[in-house]
Structure formats: structure tokens, C-alpha cells
Design a protein around this motif. Structure first.
Motif, PDB file in Angstrom:
ATOM      1  N   THR A 276       0.831  -1.208   0.000  1.00 37.36           N
ATOM      2  CA  THR A 276       0.000   0.000   0.000  1.00 37.36           C
ATOM      3  C   THR A 276       0.863   1.255   0.000  1.00 37.36           C
ATOM      4  N   ALA A 277       1.949   1.203   0.797  1.00 41.11           N
ATOM      5  CA  ALA A 277       2.852   2.356   0.815  1.00 41.11           C
ATOM      6  C   ALA A 277       3.458   2.584  -0.573  1.00 41.11           C
ATOM      7  N   GLY A 278       3.828   1.486  -1.213  1.00 31.60           N
ATOM      8  CA  GLY A 278       4.359   1.608  -2.565  1.00 31.60           C
ATOM      9  C   GLY A 278       3.316   2.158  -3.534  1.00 31.60           C
ATOM     10  N   CYS A 279       2.078   1.701  -3.348  1.00 33.84           N
ATOM     11  CA  CYS A 279       0.999   2.198  -4.202  1.00 33.84           C
ATOM     12  C   CYS A 279       0.762   3.683  -3.983  1.00 33.84           C
ATOM     13  N   ARG A 280       0.846   4.111  -2.704  1.00 34.19           N
ATOM     14  CA  ARG A 280       0.656   5.535  -2.422  1.00 34.19           C
ATOM     15  C   ARG A 280       1.725   6.376  -3.109  1.00 34.19           C
ATOM     16  N   LYS A 281       2.957   5.858  -3.060  1.00 35.29           N
ATOM     17  CA  LYS A 281       4.028   6.580  -3.738  1.00 35.29           C
ATOM     18  C   LYS A 281       3.759   6.657  -5.232  1.00 35.29           C
ATOM     19  N   ASP A 282       3.302   5.525  -5.801  1.00 36.16           N
ATOM     20  CA  ASP A 282       2.974   5.515  -7.229  1.00 36.16           C
ATOM     21  C   ASP A 282       1.837   6.479  -7.518  1.00 36.16           C
ATOM     22  N   ILE A 283       0.834   6.544  -6.596  1.00 31.85           N
ATOM     23  CA  ILE A 283      -0.305   7.435  -6.791  1.00 31.85           C
ATOM     24  C   ILE A 283       0.137   8.885  -6.767  1.00 31.85           C
ATOM     25  N   GLN A 284       1.074   9.204  -5.827  1.00 31.29           N
ATOM     26  CA  GLN A 284       1.593  10.580  -5.773  1.00 31.29           C
ATOM     27  C   GLN A 284       2.269  10.966  -7.098  1.00 31.29           C
ATOM     28  N   GLU A 285       3.070  10.022  -7.625  1.00 32.01           N
ATOM     29  CA  GLU A 285       3.720  10.295  -8.902  1.00 32.01           C
ATOM     30  C   GLU A 285       2.689  10.458 -10.018  1.00 32.01           C
ATOM     31  N   ILE A 286       1.645   9.620  -9.957  1.00 35.28           N
ATOM     32  CA  ILE A 286       0.592   9.714 -10.970  1.00 35.28           C
ATOM     33  C   ILE A 286      -0.141  11.045 -10.852  1.00 35.28           C
ATOM     34  N   ASN A 287      -0.396  11.470  -9.596  1.00 31.40           N
ATOM     35  CA  ASN A 287      -1.080  12.754  -9.392  1.00 31.40           C
ATOM     36  C   ASN A 287      -0.247  13.900  -9.941  1.00 31.40           C
ATOM     37  N   LEU A 290      -0.551  13.769 -13.473  1.00 28.31           N
ATOM     38  CA  LEU A 290      -1.903  14.182 -13.832  1.00 28.31           C
ATOM     39  C   LEU A 290      -2.024  15.706 -13.837  1.00 28.31           C
ATOM     40  N   GLN A 291      -1.377  16.328 -12.842  1.00 28.40           N
ATOM     41  CA  GLN A 291      -1.420  17.792 -12.778  1.00 28.40           C
ATOM     42  C   GLN A 291      -0.758  18.407 -14.021  1.00 28.40           C
ATOM     43  N   THR A 292       0.398  17.811 -14.387  1.00 27.46           N
ATOM     44  CA  THR A 292       1.078  18.302 -15.597  1.00 27.46           C
ATOM     45  C   THR A 292       0.198  18.117 -16.834  1.00 27.46           C
ATOM     46  N   LEU A 293      -0.434  16.938 -16.913  1.00 25.22           N
ATOM     47  CA  LEU A 293      -1.313  16.666 -18.053  1.00 25.22           C
ATOM     48  C   LEU A 293      -2.520  17.592 -18.048  1.00 25.22           C
ATOM     49  N   THR A 294      -3.018  17.921 -16.815  1.00 23.12           N
ATOM     50  CA  THR A 294      -4.163  18.833 -16.725  1.00 23.12           C
ATOM     51  C   THR A 294      -3.798  20.211 -17.266  1.00 23.12           C
ATOM     52  N   GLU A 295      -2.581  20.669 -16.887  1.00 25.10           N
ATOM     53  CA  GLU A 295      -2.131  21.973 -17.391  1.00 25.10           C
ATOM     54  C   GLU A 295      -2.018  21.941 -18.924  1.00 25.10           C
ATOM     55  N   ARG A 296      -1.458  20.836 -19.435  1.00 23.89           N
ATOM     56  CA  ARG A 296      -1.368  20.720 -20.893  1.00 23.89           C
ATOM     57  C   ARG A 296      -2.748  20.695 -21.521  1.00 23.89           C
ATOM     58  N   MET A 297      -3.691  20.010 -20.834  1.00 24.12           N
ATOM     59  CA  MET A 297      -5.044  19.930 -21.358  1.00 24.12           C
ATOM     60  C   MET A 297      -5.692  21.310 -21.392  1.00 24.12           C
ATOM     61  N   THR A 298      -5.391  22.123 -20.348  1.00 27.51           N
ATOM     62  CA  THR A 298      -5.937  23.484 -20.328  1.00 27.51           C
ATOM     63  C   THR A 298      -5.407  24.290 -21.503  1.00 27.51           C
ATOM     64  N   ASP A 299      -4.094  24.168 -21.756  1.00 25.41           N
ATOM     65  CA  ASP A 299      -3.521  24.865 -22.910  1.00 25.41           C
ATOM     66  C   ASP A 299      -4.156  24.380 -24.212  1.00 25.41           C
ATOM     67  N   GLN A 300      -4.356  23.054 -24.292  1.00 26.15           N
ATOM     68  CA  GLN A 300      -4.983  22.500 -25.497  1.00 26.15           C
ATOM     69  C   GLN A 300      -6.412  23.010 -25.653  1.00 26.15           C
ATOM     70  N   SER A 301      -7.117  23.167 -24.503  1.00 25.02           N
ATOM     71  CA  SER A 301      -8.490  23.670 -24.556  1.00 25.02           C
ATOM     72  C   SER A 301      -8.513  25.101 -25.092  1.00 25.02           C
ATOM     73  N   ARG A 302      -7.535  25.926 -24.618  1.00 21.41           N
ATOM     74  CA  ARG A 302      -7.469  27.305 -25.113  1.00 21.41           C
ATOM     75  C   ARG A 302      -7.232  27.319 -26.622  1.00 21.41           C
ATOM     76  N   GLN A 303      -6.259  26.486 -27.035  1.00 28.56           N
ATOM     77  CA  GLN A 303      -5.992  26.417 -28.478  1.00 28.56           C
ATOM     78  C   GLN A 303      -7.218  25.918 -29.240  1.00 28.56           C
ATOM     79  N   MET A 304      -7.944  24.988 -28.619  1.00 29.29           N
ATOM     80  CA  MET A 304      -9.132  24.458 -29.267  1.00 29.29           C
ATOM     81  C   MET A 304     -10.197  25.540 -29.411  1.00 29.29           C
TER      82      MET A 304
END
Length: 571
Positions: A276-287, A290-304
Motif C-alpha cells: 500500500t505504501a508503494g501504491c501511495r508513492k505511485d499514486i503521488q507520482e501519478i497525481n 496528472l497535474q502536468t497533463l491537466t495543465e497541458r489539457m488546459t492549454d490545449q483547450s485554449r488552443q481548441m
């Protein structure tokens, strides 16, 4: 010497005819039989003095001695230009000369008759026969080595030919049929098949649960689902317990092994906590990702959004273009109606005279405009002139009228009243690319008629195909249009239609498709709009065949449509 040898050969022919093998295997005088058999008796007379083997292709020297032909050739080749003595040393020997060495046919014949043992003597054959009959005998000898009849099933045994059938009757690889399931097995594998595989052999439960014996295939179901003594795993198996036993033993195990199970559970929980501890670490990395991807998605939305705005602008422009296209289409229909009334020869001549008059008037006006431009804004000879803007406007009106009349004349020149359309399509490749891109899916031909007061028709072509032919074929359709004299014509439209793609190479390979209209289809009823629904051939011709020099030349194709006018004379 040749005559002497020939006489000997004739005289000795009767001698080998007495042999029991001579009728089917006469000896050859050109050499000895193949192989090196075991001779019954081989005296020195038949031995080569060089190799000490049997004389092969015997030759005779001038001094009367014999040797193998190859041995003599080797002696002569080993001493080119030198002195080669006879291989037999006695008082009669002479120096060997190639031209004095001759074939010894008589000795060759005697060697053919030498008695030899069969090659399978050690296997039991006691046959003694002439050497020249040995090969024939070996093919039928009862003691020759023969593989088992069931060699393909795996039997490695090789037996004398006469024992082949006896071995086959006892061979472990002979095929047999299982008495239980009727499957084909080898004798060797039958017992194993019955003990472990045969689904119909009656067996007892291996857990000794007391159930009745039954066929193996039913027993497998019993062991898996019904047997009370079937092995069962401990419910703590996921925690690491490996115990397997009967149901009663399993209950006792559960009672006795509580402490062990608790220990296994604790270990499992600890491992789960680590995971579980390992999974939490993986989840933090995924989050974080995800935040980076969200920012990219926002930029893509503006361009869209900006692209959507631009697209809206394009849509508005496209809408304007469509409105203009509809307006042009309406004008074209009006012109077509006018052209329908201009088919008479007298009208055509009248229009021609009008064109000449308009041309003359245009030239006069151009001269006047030129004169006014030279006179300047203050006027010309009369001291008064119209403003230049008014002159430009009148010239523009004249140009428009002239272009309209020119268009009418072009239509009149190309229209056909004999039920035949000849359609020349230029810039084929560009138009096909436009069709692929969705700019212009189809093209309409100029109208044609079955007569001055007959049916009005046209052709429609999809260069990139339509329906089943999209992307692979050219689709060609026939269209019935609304005409000025439809009220006088019989409906539905029943005339035979022939669609053609013309051969531009030698005119002998036109692509032709003919059909008679389906009178129940709305395509052939009296039109209530400007034109009916097109009908024809979605798979008229494939692009592979079309785009060859036979049909496509100078980026141009020719389509011909012929409508049969039979039965329309009274109209």
C-alpha cells in the motif's frame, strides 16, 4: 586382331545362353558388374597383377598378359614418354605401348561367369550364381534386409524379407482398436491408453469414497465436483497456507492451526501495508503527472477554443459561398429554361444576328469611350458629354449581357436532341482530388434530350466513387430532369439507357453498361423538382482499369450516354 576378337565373341555367345539367368540378364562385354562380391573361387588367372583384385575391363598386352584397363592407363600416364615394362616379370614380357594393348573380350566374358555368393550369405542365403546374375538376384532375395511394415508408426526393426509378414503379426507397433472407445492405437500403447486415457474404461474413485465405478469421463466429473473425499484447500490459502485435505480433515486443520493462520494473516497484512505504501508513492507520482497533463489539457483547450472561433469564421464564409452557389444555380436553371426555347434554327440564327449587332454596338461604344477619355472631363467636340462613370456602368452592363449571350450560345452548340450525350471531362486528376477532399463530390453533365419536345436528361459522375464504389471505382448515374414538355410525354420513363466510357486508344474496348428503368422507382416518374434521384452503376469501372492510357489521356476522359428513342415517334 579385331576380326579375331569378333569371331571369339560370336563363338562364345552360345556358352552364356546356357545360363539360367542369361535369358533375362545377358552379360555386358564392356565392363564387369558393379560391386565387389565374395567369390567362390578366384584364381590368379582372374587377378590383376597390378592391383591384385579381380580383372575389371580386362585388357591384354602384346606379350599375352592381362590387367585392369584402368591400372594400365595409370601406368602409362605415370611415365609419359618413358619406358613402361609389363607388370608381369617373366621372360616373355615386353615394353608396354598403348597401341599394342587391346580389350580382352574373352576374359571379360569369363569374369562375368565367375561364381559368387549372395551378399546376404551371412543372413542365411546359400545361393551361388554367376556374377552377372547377382544384381537381379539381390532384388528378389528372400534374405534381403526389409524394414517393418509399421516403420511409419515408429518400429525400427529391419528383418529378412521372408520374415517380414511374421514380424508384422507380432510387431509392437501394429495397429489395434481399443475395445472400449474404438480408437486406433498401436499394440505397444494400448495398455497405457486403457490405464490412463480411454474415456470409456470403467474405473473406481481414486479417493476411495465408496462411490460406484463408472467410465473415466464421468469419474473425472465426480472427482471434481461430487466426491466427498476430494482434496480441498485451506481457506487461508491466500495468506500462504498450503494445506490440502478432505473436508473433515480440513475442519480439524482450521481448529488446530489458528495460531499459524493468525501469524500468516499478520505477515500478509504487513506485506499488504508495504504494498500500500508503494501504491501511495505511485499514486503521488501519478497525481503529479496528472497535474502536468491537466495543465497541458488546459492549454490545449485554449488552443481548441481559438480553433473553434476560426472554424466558426470559416463556417460563416462557407455559408455565404453556399448562398452564392444557390443563387448561381437558380440563374443557371433560368438560363436552361431559356435555352430550351432557343432550339429552333430560326431562333438560333436570330440570336446570332443579335450577337453581331451587340458586338458592333460594343465596338461603337468602345470607340466613343476612347474619344471621351481623350477629350477629358470638360467634354469633346459637342462641348457636353456624359460623366465617365456612367459610361463605365453602361459598358459593364453590355459586358454582362454579352457574357450571358455567349453562355447561351455555348449551351445551344453542345445540346443534343437525339438522345445522345457526349461528355468530355477535363482535368480528371484535379477533379478526383477535389472529390476525395470533399470539395466537389459529383459532377453534372450538360442536359440532352430525346427530341425538341422530348425528355430532358443529364448524367452524374462521382470520380472518387459513391456508395459501394467509394474510393475504388468511378460511379456513373443517369438523371431524369424536369422539362418544359413533360405534360405531353408518357410516364413513367421506360426507355433503355446505355452508359459508356470510351476507349481512346483504338476504339474497340469501350466500357458499356445498359439497363431498362424500373418503372416502380421514383427516379423514373414525372419530376416534381428540378431533377429526380439519380440511378445507375456505383461500380461502373475501377480506378485501376480507368487510369490507364486506354481510357485516360491528356488528363481527360469521355463519357457517352445513349437513350433508346424506340416508341417515341408518335410523341
Amino acid at each position: 586382331s579385331f576380326t579375331f576378337l569378333f569371331v571369339i565373341s560370336i563363338m562364345d555367345t552360345n556358352s552364356w545362353s546356357l545360363s539360367p539367368y542369361a535369358s533375362t540378364h545377358p552379360p555386358s562385354f564392356h565392363g564387369v558388374p558393379q560391386g565387389n562380391p565374395q567369390y567362390v573361387s578366384l584364381t590368379d588367372n582372374f587377378r590383376c597383377p597390378v592391383c591384385r583384385g579381380v580383372l575389371r575391363e580386362a585388357v591384354q598386352t602384346r606379350c599375352g598378359h592381362r590387367a585392369c584397363a584402368q591400372c594400365v592407363r595409370d601406368l602409362l600416364a605415370g611415365n609419359p614418354g618413358g619406358v613402361v615394362p609389363c607388370p608381369v616379370s617373366d621372360d616373355t614380357c615386353v615394353v608396354l605401348k598403348e597401341e599394342e594393348i587391346h580389350r580382352d573380350v574373352s576374359m571379360r566374358r569369363e569374369i562375368h561367369k565367375l561364381e559368387v555368393y549372395c551378399n546376404f550369405r551371412n543372413e542365411g542365403c546359400r545361393e551361388i550364381l554367376p556374377w552377372n546374375a547377382l544384381e537381379f538376384h539381390l532384388k528378389s532375395c528372400e534374405f534381403r534386409a526389409t524394414p517393418c511394415l509399421f516403420m511409419s508408426s515408429g518400429c525400427p526393426v529391419v528383418t529378412p524379407h521372408r520374415d517380414k509378414e511374421g514380424h508384422a503379426d507380432q510387431c509392437e507397433y501394429r495397429p489395434v482398436t481399443c475395445t472400449h472407445c474404438s480408437q486406433q492405437q498401436t499394440f505397444r500403447s494400448l495398455k497405457s491408453h486403457e490405464e490412463t486415457e480411454c474415456p470409456r474404461v470403467v474405473v473406481q474413485c481414486p479417493n476411495s469414497c465408496g462411490s460406484e465405478s463408472c467410465p473415466r469421463q464421468k469419474m473425472e466429473i465426480h472427482i471434481e465436483k461430487e466426491c466427498p473425499k476430494r482434496p480441498q484447500v485451506c481457506k487461508y490459502q491466500t495468506m500462504g497456507c498450503v494445506y490440502t485435505g478432505e473436508e473433515a480433515d480440513l475442519l480439524r486443520h482450521t481448529e488446530v492451526s489458528r495460531d499459524n493462520h493468525a501469524y500468516l494473516t499478520a505477515q500478509h497484512s504487513h506485506q499488504v501495508a508495504l504494498d500500500t505504501a508503494g501504491c501511495r508513492k505511485d499514486i503521488q507520482e501519478i497525481n503529479s503527472s496528472l497535474q502536468t497533463l491537466t495543465e497541458r489539457m488546459t492549454d490545449q483547450s485554449r488552443q481548441m477554443e481559438s480553433l473553434i472561433s476560426a472554424l466558426d469564421g470559416f463556417k460563416h464564409t462557407l455559408k455565404t459561398i453556399k448562398i452564392k452557389a444557390v443563387s448561381q444555380t437558380e440563374r443557371l436553371i433560368t438560363l436552361e429554361r431559356r435555352v430550351d426555347n432557343m432550339a429552333d434554327k430560326e431562333l438560333v440564327e436570330k440570336q446570332g444576328r443579335s450577337v453581331i449587332l451587340l458586338t458592333e454596338r460594343q465596338e461603337t461604344l468602345e470607340q466613343r469611350v476612347t474619344h471621351l477619355e481623350r477629350a477629358g472631363p470638360s467634354g469633346g467636340e459637342g462641348g457636353a458629354c456624359q460623366p465617365r462613370g456612367e459610361s463605365d456602368r453602361r459598358l459593364a452592363l453590355l459586358d454582362a449581357r454579352f457574357a450571358d449571350i455567349d453562355l447561351r450560345m455555348q449551351v445551344i452548340e453542345t445540346v443534343n436532341y437525339g438522345g445522345v450525350l457526349m461528355w468530355k471531362i477535363r482535368d480528371y486528376n484535379q477533379r478526383k482530388q477535389d472529390a476525395k477532399a470533399g470539395k466537389t463530390n459529383s459532377l453534372y453533365s450538360q442536359p440532352f434530350y430525346t427530341g425538341p419536345y422530348g425528355y430532358k436528361m443529364c448524367a452524374r459522375v462521382y470520380l472518387n466513387g459513391d456508395g459501394m464504389g467509394k474510393g475504388t471505382h468511378l460511379s456513373l448515374f443517369f438523371v431524369v430532369q424536369k422539362g418544359e414538355y413533360d405534360a405531353l410525354l408518357p410516364w413513367p420513363f421506360k426507355q433503355k439507357v446505355t452508359l459508356m466510357l470510351l476507349d481512346q486508344q483504338n476504339g474497340s474496348r469501350h466500357v458499356v453498361d445498359s439497363f431498362r428503368p424500373d418503372t416502380t422507382s421514383s427516379s423514373y416518374q414525372r419530376p416534381v423538382t428540378e431533377m429526380n434521384i439519380a440511378s445507375g452503376c456505383p461500380l461502373f469501372i475501377s480506378h485501376v482499369v480507368l487510369e490507364t492510357p486506354t481510357y485516360l489521356r491528356d488528363d481527360t476522359i469521355f463519357i457517352k450516354v445513349v437513350v433508346d428513342s424506340e416508341g417515341l415517334k408518335q410523341h
